[in-house]
Design an enzyme around this catalytic site. Structure first.
Site, PDB file in Angstrom:
ATOM      1  N   CYS A  27       0.806  -1.220   0.000  1.00 31.57           N
ATOM      2  CA  CYS A  27       0.000   0.000   0.000  1.00 31.57           C
ATOM      3  C   CYS A  27       0.841   1.274   0.000  1.00 31.57           C
ATOM      4  CB  CYS A  27      -0.949  -0.007   1.199  1.00 31.57           C
ATOM      5  SG  CYS A  27      -2.284  -1.211   1.040  1.00 31.57           S
TER       6      CYS A  27
ATOM      7  N   ASP B  46      -8.963  -3.668  -4.438  1.00 29.25           N
ATOM      8  CA  ASP B  46      -7.658  -3.290  -3.920  1.00 29.25           C
ATOM      9  C   ASP B  46      -6.592  -4.218  -4.488  1.00 29.25           C
ATOM     10  OD1 ASP B  46      -5.522  -2.280  -2.259  1.00 29.25           O
ATOM     11  OD2 ASP B  46      -7.061  -1.648  -0.831  1.00 29.25           O
TER      12      ASP B  46
ATOM     13  N   THR C 259     -17.051  11.037   1.547  1.00 26.50           N
ATOM     14  CA  THR C 259     -16.364  11.031   2.846  1.00 26.50           C
ATOM     15  C   THR C 259     -15.099  10.181   2.832  1.00 26.50           C
ATOM     16  OG1 THR C 259     -17.840   9.251   3.585  1.00 26.50           O
ATOM     17  CG2 THR C 259     -18.446  11.509   4.166  1.00 26.50           C
ATOM     18  N   GLY C 260     -14.677   9.701   1.667  1.00 26.45           N
ATOM     19  CA  GLY C 260     -13.435   8.940   1.575  1.00 26.45           C
ATOM     20  C   GLY C 260     -13.470   7.632   2.322  1.00 26.45           C
TER      21      GLY C 260
ATOM     22  N   GLY D 197     -11.984 -13.680 -12.294  1.00 23.43           N
ATOM     23  CA  GLY D 197     -11.346 -12.378 -12.155  1.00 23.43           C
ATOM     24  C   GLY D 197     -10.854 -11.874 -13.492  1.00 23.43           C
TER      25      GLY D 197
END
Length: 331
Positions: A17, A70, A50-51, A141
């Site tokens: 990340c 993600d 609002t993220g 996927g």
């Protein structure tokens, strides 16, 4: 036969990340793209405004659908562990909203002329192992050729729309709890640089946030987020800003992984962690030293939940108070 000497982290500029687009730049990109209440898509309960960690749409029967995606470049060299970490991280967005993951789709980018497919298979096997542990189906996927290896998941879950945990649900007087220790970014960066393996970091990143989420929902918590690429300070800033409160942190009780301070002191601070601190610097006041502040801004991968409330086993690291001059106060 998988080549033993291949180090996946050497095939990516960033890692985990920490390779996220900086939060300030991302907010500029997303500005003005939200859906207004008058929009025909008013079934959207949680969107960009609002993220929050995932999008939420209300459907018939009093159910909310939680959706997120993600993926990231290798954060560790072991492909199976990378798959496990990436899957746990993707599922975490659903848990952070108070939801239960239902189905996931693999997202795989692979330099097929550079890295053998045996490694890709191990990555997918790791993701499947964690999804199975979460009771989440994996059904196909999408894959593409890419100069850098990347892996993650698009996850769909279910939640009770009346019991969602959101960024804007914080209120003065609520304690702040953190379910995993900090320091993943500096330890992962040290691993990428030196090849040293940190089992405590891998164990933390592969731990699901399921039990913490369930406990928080049962306790009536309505405000939470997970701590990932923007660090504790970045995600806390978004939560406190959306809730219209100030967050006060007690630096003495914030937990850190073994070896995290040593890694930071040795200079293994990811660029993403420094960008996180730069982003929030104008919105906080602190008595902490630079090392501590960098660790508080450290870009986490598959970190814990930051909960406005108390849950068993999670230390209380601060509280929310009425809005003051600064959005965050570190004492």
């Amino acid at each position: 036969m998988i080549p033993i000497m291949l180090r996946l982290t050497q095939y990516a500029q960033g890692g985990g990340c920490a390779c996220k687009i900086p939060p300030g730049e991302l907010e500029d990109v997303l500005a003005g793209l939200g859906v207004t209440p008058e929009d025909p898509l008013s079934e959207l309960v949680v969107g960009l405004d609002t993220g929050d960690d995932a999008a939420v749409v209300r459907i018939e029967g009093g159910t909310a659908v939680v959706s997120t995606a993600d993926f990231f470049t290798p954060v560790v060299d072991d492909p199976f562990d990378w798959g496990r970490i990436a899957a746990a991280n993707a599922l975490s967005d659903v848990y952070a909203m108070g939801g239960r993951p239902l189905i996931a789709l693999n997202l795989l980018c692979w330099p097929r002329e550079v890295l053998p497919y045996e490694l890709a298979r191990e990555v997918l096997r790791g993701g499947a192992e964690v999804a199975a542990r979460a009771g989440c189906h994996v059904a196909g996927g999408h894959s593409i050729t890419d100069p850098e290896p990347k892996y993650g998941m698009a996850v769909t879950g279910l939640a009770d729309p009346a019991r969602l945990m959101r960024n804007d649900g914080g209120r003065p007087g609520l304690p702040l709890s953190l379910t995993k220790p900090l320091g993943l970014g500096v330890l992962n960066n040290r691993h990428k640089t030196t090849g040293e393996v940190f089992p405590q970091a891998i164990a933390t990143m592969t731990e699901l946030n399921a039990s913490a989420s369930e406990a928080a929902v049962r306790a009536g918590v309505r405000c939470a987020t997970d701590v990932t690429g923007f660090g504790l300070l970045g995600h806390l800033f978004k939560l406190a800003r959306a809730s219209g409160v100030t967050a006060v942190l007690d630096q003495a009780v914030i937990p850190f992984l073994d070896g995290a301070r040593e890694a930071a002191r040795a200079g293994f601070v990811p660029g993403g962690s420094r960008r996180n601190l730069d982003w929030v610097a104008g919105h906080l006041t602190s008595t902490a030293d630079e090392e501590t502040m960098l660790l508080l801004a450290d870009a986490q991968t598959s970190g814990g939940l930051l909960i406005a409330g108390e849950v068993p086993g999670a230390p209380v690291i601060g509280e929310l108070v009425p809005r003051e001059e600064h959005v965050i106060v570190v004492r």
